[in-house]
Design an enzyme around this catalytic site. Structure first.
Site, mmCIF file in Angstrom:
data_model
loop_
_atom_site.group_PDB
_atom_site.id
_atom_site.type_symbol
_atom_site.label_atom_id
_atom_site.label_comp_id
_atom_site.label_asym_id
_atom_site.label_seq_id
_atom_site.Cartn_x
_atom_site.Cartn_y
_atom_site.Cartn_z
ATOM 1 N N GLY A 259 3.552 -0.765 8.992
ATOM 2 C CA GLY A 259 2.351 -0.468 8.218
ATOM 3 C C GLY A 259 1.981 -1.611 7.308
ATOM 4 O O GLY A 259 2.782 -2.519 7.054
ATOM 5 N N GLY B 134 -1.106 -2.641 3.964
ATOM 6 C CA GLY B 134 -2.195 -2.241 3.087
ATOM 7 C C GLY B 134 -2.569 -3.403 2.202
ATOM 8 O O GLY B 134 -2.110 -4.537 2.407
ATOM 9 N N PHE C 27 -1.576 -4.016 -0.642
ATOM 10 C CA PHE C 27 -0.422 -4.469 -1.410
ATOM 11 C C PHE C 27 0.459 -5.445 -0.639
ATOM 12 O O PHE C 27 1.188 -6.231 -1.203
ATOM 13 C CB PHE C 27 0.447 -3.265 -1.809
ATOM 14 C CG PHE C 27 1.056 -2.581 -0.623
ATOM 15 C CD1 PHE C 27 2.274 -3.002 -0.115
ATOM 16 C CD2 PHE C 27 0.403 -1.546 0.007
ATOM 17 C CE1 PHE C 27 2.839 -2.383 0.992
ATOM 18 C CE2 PHE C 27 0.955 -0.919 1.101
ATOM 19 C CZ PHE C 27 2.165 -1.342 1.605
ATOM 20 N N GLY C 28 0.449 -5.371 0.699
ATOM 21 C CA GLY C 28 1.354 -6.162 1.522
ATOM 22 C C GLY C 28 1.696 -5.426 2.805
ATOM 23 O O GLY C 28 0.820 -4.889 3.475
ATOM 24 N N VAL D 126 4.904 -2.977 5.147
ATOM 25 C CA VAL D 126 6.138 -2.198 5.172
ATOM 26 C C VAL D 126 6.861 -2.522 6.468
ATOM 27 O O VAL D 126 6.263 -2.495 7.553
ATOM 28 C CB VAL D 126 5.864 -0.685 5.074
ATOM 29 C CG1 VAL D 126 7.134 0.110 5.325
ATOM 30 C CG2 VAL D 126 5.293 -0.348 3.710
ATOM 31 N N LYS E 39 9.246 -1.944 1.546
ATOM 32 C CA LYS E 39 7.863 -2.212 1.128
ATOM 33 C C LYS E 39 7.822 -3.612 0.524
ATOM 34 O O LYS E 39 8.443 -3.871 -0.510
ATOM 35 C CB LYS E 39 7.437 -1.159 0.102
ATOM 36 C CG LYS E 39 5.968 -1.157 -0.261
ATOM 37 C CD LYS E 39 5.692 0.046 -1.181
ATOM 38 C CE LYS E 39 4.222 0.142 -1.543
ATOM 39 N NZ LYS E 39 3.970 1.320 -2.430
ATOM 40 N N ASP F 181 -2.469 10.792 -5.879
ATOM 41 C CA ASP F 181 -2.878 10.330 -4.549
ATOM 42 C C ASP F 181 -2.320 11.269 -3.471
ATOM 43 O O ASP F 181 -1.811 10.828 -2.448
ATOM 44 C CB ASP F 181 -2.389 8.897 -4.317
ATOM 45 C CG ASP F 181 -3.185 8.182 -3.220
ATOM 46 O OD1 ASP F 181 -4.295 8.649 -2.881
ATOM 47 O OD2 ASP F 181 -2.700 7.161 -2.691
#
Length: 504
Positions: A28, A30, A32-33, A35, A50, A144
């Site tokens: 995965g 996003g 942020f970076g 996974v 992560k 969230d």
């Protein structure tokens, strides 16, 4: 993101102070970076790492602050993702979590194939309520809650076990700031939309939206336009209260006051007014999306298959009403919700004709001790006290019979018990209206395609208030496509229980 892609590759070893993690694959990404699914070289354990970009240093510290508080709890007992360690590798910050199988969106799509029955939704609801009750006792707002952030531990287990993940946007309730934009569109609580003060109650709203998503196999509220999201809230739940509208920092983004014979009254802006005031074009209501008069209409979008299942469905909708209450002060807390008949199944145990259905429903529930069976820790006494103040939950609301002059296109029609369901022609150019009447029970006729209704999963990080993708219509509900697998699990559980009984 390009820097991470260029420097990290499959087979690379990430070194912490005590452990080596070999990257097996990237599962995965996003804003942020990324996974990575990693192999712990010393134990052969699989974990999720992560990998955060250096531009998210502040976000890392905030997330770590929340994880350190959560770590005082037993993550397995309270259905929270297990956090192992944080370490720095090169220019990256890495957070190591237990590896879970898939999020609810993936589970719904690959394992179920369609919408869930309410007895499948119940174990998910109960486990998330246990998680939210513990977060509330710690004064933490997750902010969230959505299908992407609820992970299935192991799909091979007969009783579904889930865990809450992604605390990238979590924060203490003491730091809640009115007017702050939180939660993705379609999962956003009305107090956040209007810019009011908010509490942990926004997570209960997010849970309600998530459970409705499982039931419908689509989003209850539109996710690509804030205006349509608010329009749907008003249509399904009514107008916010006078106080909410008067004190909301963002009220005039969606509503205006106008004079009539009764004085000044509030109304929802028209799409043209919304576009002019906000500088953002309001999207048109999709022709395939039905207009519900209330949440009661959700009871009848599926044909009644069994009297006990239908009774259970009514309790589920009543349960949803308490989660999706516009006034946060009247919205159920996790403790109150755990005592609702839908969760406790008292409505089934009191009905002798529901015994077979109840047995099936009980087999689907996880065997872990529930929160109500665990001792209350120091500092959590107020949670136990709250349980003693819970008022008795009323019986499921009576279905309102609404009449309207607006032409209706029924989703299905059943003439009598001896006739098969006749599906209407798919005139998707007209708005679909669902009057809440007994005569409209049946299978709704929606287009078959399934919307990818969630913007991100655990691996893709927090939503950062981004929209949830929804581009295609409500699906034609197939109601558990993998029915053979479902009943094989039930049989397996039944014979296992019989075997244990005989041995004893």
């Amino acid at each position: 993101m390009a820097a991470i892609e260029s420097q990290l590759i499959v087979g690379q070893v990430l070194q912490s102070s005590s452990t080596q993690y070999t990257i097996i694959e990237f599962i995965g990404e996003g804003c942020f970076g990324k996974v990575a699914k990693c192999h712990v070289n010393s134990t052969s354990e699989l974990v999720a790492v992560k990998i955060m970009k250096d531009t998210f240093v502040q976000d890392v510290e905030e997330e770590l602050s929340m994880l350190s508080k959560i770590n005082v709890l037993d993550p397995d007992q309270f259905n929270l993702v297990k956090f192992h360690e944080r370490f720095e590798y090169s220019s990256y910050t890495c957070l190591v979590f237990e590896l879970l199988e898939m999020d609810l969106f993936q589970y719904l799509k690959t394992e179920i194939g369609s919408s869930m029955y309410v007895n499948q939704i119940r174990p998910i609801a109960k486990q998330m309520l246990v998680a939210l009750q513990r977060l509330q006792s710690l004064g933490i707002i997750h902010s969230d809650i959505k299908s992407d952030n609820v992970m299935v531990v192991n799909t091979e287990e007969d009783a579904l076990q889930v865990k809450l993940i992604d605390f990238g946007l979590a924060h203490p309730s003491s730091s809640a700031t009115p007017g702050r934009w939180l939660q993705p569109i379609g999962y956003r609580a009305p107090e956040v939309c209007l810019g009011l003060s908010y509490t942990e109650a926004i997570d209960m709203w997010g849970l309600g939206c998530t459970l409705a998503n499982l039931y419908l196999n689509a989003n209850l509220f539109p996710v690509r336009c804030e205006y349509l999201m608010m329009k749907a809230m008003v249509e399904y739940l009514g107008m916010p209260s006078e106080d909410q509208l008067l004190f909301g920092m963002h009220t005039k983004k969606y509503f205006c006051q106008e004079a009539d014979e009764l004085g000044l009254t509030w109304r929802l802006l028209t799409p043209e007014e919304y576009s002019g005031i906000n500088g953002v074009k309001a999207k048109e209501w999709p022709p395939w999306r039905p207009h519900f008069y209330s949440l009661d209409d959700l009871i009848y979008i599926f044909k009644e298959e069994d009297a006990a299942e239908f009774m259970d469905r009514r309790e589920f909708i009543d349960f949803l009403k308490h989660l999706l209450t516009l006034d946060e002060e009247k919205r159920f807390s996790p403790t109150e919700a755990l005592q609702h008949p839908f969760i406790t199944m008292t409505h089934l145990s009191q009905d002798a004709d529901s015994s077979d259905y109840l047995t099936t429903a009980q087999a689907l529930m996880p065997t872990e001790a529930s929160l109500s069976d665990t001792p209350v820790k120091d500092g959590e006494a107020h949670v136990a006290e709250e349980a003693d103040k819970v008022p008795p939950t009323p019986a499921s609301s009576q279905i309102r019979h609404n009449e309207t002059d607006v032409p209706k296109v029924p989703l299905s029609h059943v003439k009598d018990d001896n006739e098969s369901v006749q599906e209407p022609s798919q005139d998707w150019g007209k708005e679909v209206h669902l009057p809440a009447t007994q005569n409209d029970s049946g299978i709704c006729s929606f287009p078959e395609q399934f919307p990818h209704h969630c913007d991100e999963c655990l691996e893709s990080g927090p939503s950062k208030n981004g929209p949830v993708v929804e581009e295609v219509p409500f699906p034609m509900p197939k109601r558990f496509k993998n029915v053979r697998r479902f009943f094989s699990r039930i049989r397996k559980t039944f014979f296992s229980c019989c075997s244990s009984f005989v041995q004893e």
